[in-house]
Design a protein around this motif. Structure first.
Motif, PDB file in Angstrom:
ATOM      1  N   ASN B  31     -12.677 -58.252  -8.706  1.00  0.00           N
ATOM      2  CA  ASN B  31     -13.152 -56.757  -8.790  1.00  0.00           C
ATOM      3  C   ASN B  31     -14.347 -55.881  -8.587  1.00  0.00           C
ATOM      4  OD1 ASN B  31     -11.254 -57.295 -10.326  1.00  0.00           O
ATOM      5  ND2 ASN B  31     -11.535 -57.740 -12.634  1.00  0.00           N
ATOM      6  N   MET B  32     -14.328 -55.080  -8.017  1.00  0.00           N
ATOM      7  CA  MET B  32     -15.841 -54.425  -7.813  1.00  0.00           C
ATOM      8  C   MET B  32     -16.353 -53.547  -8.362  1.00  0.00           C
ATOM      9  SD  MET B  32     -16.662 -55.999  -4.057  1.00  0.00           S
ATOM     10  CE  MET B  32     -18.812 -55.326  -4.111  1.00  0.00           C
ATOM     11  N   PHE B  33     -17.119 -53.300  -9.138  1.00  0.00           N
ATOM     12  CA  PHE B  33     -17.370 -51.977  -9.765  1.00  0.00           C
ATOM     13  C   PHE B  33     -18.494 -50.999  -9.361  1.00  0.00           C
ATOM     14  CE2 PHE B  33     -14.982 -53.349 -13.107  1.00  0.00           C
ATOM     15  CZ  PHE B  33     -14.964 -54.842 -12.910  1.00  0.00           C
ATOM     16  N   TRP B  34     -18.412 -49.290  -9.386  1.00  0.00           N
ATOM     17  CA  TRP B  34     -20.009 -48.669  -9.160  1.00  0.00           C
ATOM     18  C   TRP B  34     -20.064 -48.187 -10.723  1.00  0.00           C
ATOM     19  CZ3 TRP B  34     -23.542 -48.658  -6.118  1.00  0.00           C
ATOM     20  CH2 TRP B  34     -23.336 -48.477  -4.437  1.00  0.00           C
ATOM     21  N   TYR B  35     -21.484 -47.778 -11.193  1.00  0.00           N
ATOM     22  CA  TYR B  35     -21.950 -47.845 -12.241  1.00  0.00           C
ATOM     23  C   TYR B  35     -22.631 -46.703 -11.783  1.00  0.00           C
ATOM     24  CZ  TYR B  35     -20.087 -51.662 -14.560  1.00  0.00           C
ATOM     25  OH  TYR B  35     -19.143 -52.032 -15.283  1.00  0.00           O
ATOM     26  N   ARG B  36     -23.659 -45.615 -12.195  1.00  0.00           N
ATOM     27  CA  ARG B  36     -24.639 -45.151 -12.140  1.00  0.00           C
ATOM     28  C   ARG B  36     -25.809 -45.247 -13.650  1.00  0.00           C
ATOM     29  NH1 ARG B  36     -24.828 -38.591 -11.924  1.00  0.00           N
ATOM     30  NH2 ARG B  36     -26.780 -37.983 -12.515  1.00  0.00           N
ATOM     31  N   GLN B  37     -26.974 -45.094 -13.592  1.00  0.00           N
ATOM     32  CA  GLN B  37     -27.770 -45.285 -15.152  1.00  0.00           C
ATOM     33  C   GLN B  37     -28.633 -44.460 -15.254  1.00  0.00           C
ATOM     34  OE1 GLN B  37     -30.377 -48.820 -14.334  1.00  0.00           O
ATOM     35  NE2 GLN B  37     -29.991 -48.637 -16.173  1.00  0.00           N
ATOM     36  N   ASP B  38     -28.478 -43.276 -16.352  1.00  0.00           N
ATOM     37  CA  ASP B  38     -29.684 -42.651 -15.939  1.00  0.00           C
ATOM     38  C   ASP B  38     -30.603 -43.017 -17.789  1.00  0.00           C
ATOM     39  OD1 ASP B  38     -26.489 -40.928 -15.501  1.00  0.00           O
ATOM     40  OD2 ASP B  38     -28.803 -40.243 -14.211  1.00  0.00           O
ATOM     41  N   PRO B  39     -31.528 -42.692 -17.600  1.00  0.00           N
ATOM     42  CA  PRO B  39     -32.035 -42.562 -19.212  1.00  0.00           C
ATOM     43  C   PRO B  39     -31.628 -42.952 -20.014  1.00  0.00           C
ATOM     44  CG  PRO B  39     -33.647 -41.705 -17.862  1.00  0.00           C
ATOM     45  CD  PRO B  39     -31.929 -41.692 -16.682  1.00  0.00           C
ATOM     46  N   GLY B  40     -31.663 -43.098 -21.027  1.00  0.00           N
ATOM     47  CA  GLY B  40     -30.729 -43.054 -22.299  1.00  0.00           C
ATOM     48  C   GLY B  40     -29.276 -42.834 -22.710  1.00  0.00           C
ATOM     49  N   LEU B  41     -28.410 -42.332 -21.100  1.00  0.00           N
ATOM     50  CA  LEU B  41     -27.306 -43.411 -21.272  1.00  0.00           C
ATOM     51  C   LEU B  41     -26.670 -44.183 -20.710  1.00  0.00           C
ATOM     52  CD1 LEU B  41     -26.783 -38.849 -19.552  1.00  0.00           C
ATOM     53  CD2 LEU B  41     -26.112 -40.265 -21.691  1.00  0.00           C
ATOM     54  N   GLY B  42     -27.499 -45.206 -20.521  1.00  0.00           N
ATOM     55  CA  GLY B  42     -27.052 -46.131 -20.524  1.00  0.00           C
ATOM     56  C   GLY B  42     -26.296 -47.041 -18.868  1.00  0.00           C
ATOM     57  N   LEU B  43     -25.388 -47.687 -18.960  1.00  0.00           N
ATOM     58  CA  LEU B  43     -24.232 -47.508 -17.440  1.00  0.00           C
ATOM     59  C   LEU B  43     -23.463 -46.534 -17.724  1.00  0.00           C
ATOM     60  CD1 LEU B  43     -26.938 -50.068 -17.459  1.00  0.00           C
ATOM     61  CD2 LEU B  43     -25.077 -50.921 -15.347  1.00  0.00           C
ATOM     62  N   ARG B  44     -23.019 -45.824 -16.891  1.00  0.00           N
ATOM     63  CA  ARG B  44     -21.350 -44.944 -16.394  1.00  0.00           C
ATOM     64  C   ARG B  44     -20.720 -45.744 -15.434  1.00  0.00           C
ATOM     65  NH1 ARG B  44     -22.467 -39.331 -17.616  1.00  0.00           N
ATOM     66  NH2 ARG B  44     -24.855 -39.665 -16.103  1.00  0.00           N
ATOM     67  N   LEU B  45     -19.539 -45.665 -16.189  1.00  0.00           N
ATOM     68  CA  LEU B  45     -18.654 -46.146 -14.485  1.00  0.00           C
ATOM     69  C   LEU B  45     -18.005 -45.214 -14.061  1.00  0.00           C
ATOM     70  CD1 LEU B  45     -17.037 -49.336 -14.049  1.00  0.00           C
ATOM     71  CD2 LEU B  45     -15.324 -48.493 -14.751  1.00  0.00           C
ATOM     72  N   ILE B  46     -18.325 -45.389 -12.888  1.00  0.00           N
ATOM     73  CA  ILE B  46     -17.653 -44.626 -11.888  1.00  0.00           C
ATOM     74  C   ILE B  46     -16.170 -45.046 -11.437  1.00  0.00           C
ATOM     75  CG2 ILE B  46     -18.276 -43.143  -9.733  1.00  0.00           C
ATOM     76  CD1 ILE B  46     -21.110 -43.613 -10.167  1.00  0.00           C
ATOM     77  N   TYR B  47     -16.233 -45.946 -10.732  1.00  0.00           N
ATOM     78  CA  TYR B  47     -14.858 -46.000  -9.699  1.00  0.00           C
ATOM     79  C   TYR B  47     -15.220 -47.942 -10.091  1.00  0.00           C
ATOM     80  CZ  TYR B  47     -12.682 -42.142  -7.692  1.00  0.00           C
ATOM     81  OH  TYR B  47     -12.187 -40.760  -7.737  1.00  0.00           O
ATOM     82  N   PHE B  48     -14.006 -48.545 -10.091  1.00  0.00           N
ATOM     83  CA  PHE B  48     -13.740 -49.739  -9.575  1.00  0.00           C
ATOM     84  C   PHE B  48     -12.402 -49.768  -9.313  1.00  0.00           C
ATOM     85  CE2 PHE B  48     -10.091 -51.593 -12.931  1.00  0.00           C
ATOM     86  CZ  PHE B  48      -9.990 -49.851 -13.613  1.00  0.00           C
ATOM     87  N   SER B  49     -12.581 -50.953  -8.579  1.00  0.00           N
ATOM     88  CA  SER B  49     -11.497 -51.715  -7.267  1.00  0.00           C
ATOM     89  C   SER B  49     -11.399 -53.257  -7.416  1.00  0.00           C
ATOM     90  CB  SER B  49     -12.053 -51.896  -6.157  1.00  0.00           C
ATOM     91  OG  SER B  49     -10.730 -52.212  -5.256  1.00  0.00           O
ATOM     92  N   TYR B  50      -9.739 -53.427  -8.049  1.00  0.00           N
ATOM     93  CA  TYR B  50      -9.818 -54.294  -8.633  1.00  0.00           C
ATOM     94  C   TYR B  50      -8.830 -55.653  -6.949  1.00  0.00           C
ATOM     95  CZ  TYR B  50      -5.385 -51.830  -8.998  1.00  0.00           C
ATOM     96  OH  TYR B  50      -4.389 -51.035  -8.463  1.00  0.00           O
ATOM     97  N   ASP B  51      -9.025 -55.272  -5.883  1.00  0.00           N
ATOM     98  CA  ASP B  51      -8.491 -55.894  -4.795  1.00  0.00           C
ATOM     99  C   ASP B  51      -8.205 -54.663  -3.604  1.00  0.00           C
ATOM    100  OD1 ASP B  51      -4.938 -57.695  -4.697  1.00  0.00           O
ATOM    101  OD2 ASP B  51      -6.871 -57.158  -3.684  1.00  0.00           O
ATOM    102  N   VAL B  52      -7.801 -55.492  -2.139  1.00  0.00           N
ATOM    103  CA  VAL B  52      -8.174 -53.573  -1.186  1.00  0.00           C
ATOM    104  C   VAL B  52      -7.532 -53.592  -1.281  1.00  0.00           C
ATOM    105  CG1 VAL B  52      -8.232 -54.445   1.330  1.00  0.00           C
ATOM    106  CG2 VAL B  52      -9.140 -56.062  -0.374  1.00  0.00           C
ATOM    107  N   LYS B  53      -7.476 -52.126  -1.191  1.00  0.00           N
ATOM    108  CA  LYS B  53      -7.378 -50.768  -0.985  1.00  0.00           C
ATOM    109  C   LYS B  53      -6.934 -49.949  -2.575  1.00  0.00           C
ATOM    110  CE  LYS B  53      -5.648 -51.184   3.478  1.00  0.00           C
ATOM    111  NZ  LYS B  53      -6.809 -50.253   4.485  1.00  0.00           N
TER     112      LYS B  53
END
Lengths: 118, 117
Positions: B31-53
């Motif tokens: 599994n791989m994940f992309w988050y964005r982090q903004d002050p006061g908002l913590g980490l928010r999940l943008i997309y994730f992937s659980y296998d190739v493609k």
């Protein structure tokens, strides 16, 4: 759906004082719980985790946390803080189907900035 | 030790540019994940992937896309960068496919601080 609330956005303390960073969560299923630390200009590093078993979990750098299922809390504690503990701390939750369809997704709290003063 | 690397620590782009953020992990994680982090908002999940493609939208996918052509690499793409995408972007990976029971925690890269002007 899960949610995590960190009750304090900022916690200032003096060096060698005890500290508690509070975390409450809501979930309709069983959960795994995590605390991460982020030092300035760095990524997140795992402090400790609760998967099962003893509700008192010990982590790195002298931190510990207690899982309280009835209060849905996972507060982080340290009996005596150092200047080097100054960082932002994040509580996170994952449902226990992490190996299945939830894919180990984490829901994070808003973060607590711990500032340790000399 | 698990190592997650991100292609840039700091990036400055102009509005409307196409932006690629690259992430590589060396521990054979599923599994791989992309988050964005903004002050006061913590980490928010943008997309994730659980296998190739394979990919799934997270909580805030609008304005982003992802690509996972190889197991170790997960790319975040901003199709047309906007100023409201100025943020810290964090990549993470989890769940080794071999070598013992799963540990479930995510391992994070150092982050990319993106500024869109």
């Amino acid at each position: 759906a899960q949610s995590v609330t960190q009750l304090d956005s900022q916690v200032p303390v003096f060096e060698e004082a005890p500290v508690e960073l509070r975390c409450n969560y809501s979930s309709s299923v069983s959960v795994y719980l995590f605390w991460y630390v982020q030092y300035p200009n760095q990524g997140l590093q795992l402090l400790l985790k609760y998967l099962s078993g003893s509700t008192l979990v010990k982590g790195i750098n002298g931190f510990e946390a207690e899982f309280n299922k009835s209060q849905t809390s996972f507060h982080l504690r340290k009996p005596s803080v150092h200047i080097s503990d100054t960082a932002e701390y994040f509580c996170a939750v994952s449902d226990t189907n992490a190996g299945g369809t939830s894919y180990g997704k984490l829901t994070f709290g808003q973060g607590t900035i711990l500032t340790v003063h000399p | 030790d698990v190592k997650v690397t991100q292609s840039s620590r700091y990036l400055v782009k102009r509005t409307g540019e196409k932006v690629f953020l690259e992430c590589v992990q060396d521990m054979d994680h599923e599994n791989m994940f992309w988050y964005r982090q903004d002050p006061g908002l913590g980490l928010r999940l943008i997309y994730f992937s659980y296998d190739v493609k394979m990919k799934e939208k997270g909580d805030i996918p609008e304005g982003y896309s992802v690509s996972r052509e190889k197991k170790e690499r997960f790319s975040l793409i901003l199709e047309s960068a906007s100023t409201n995408q100025t943020s810290m972007y964090l990549c993470a990976s989890s769940l080794p496919t071999s070598g013992g029971p799963p540990t479930y925690e995510q391992y994070f890269g150092p982050g990319t601080r993106l500024t869109v002007t």
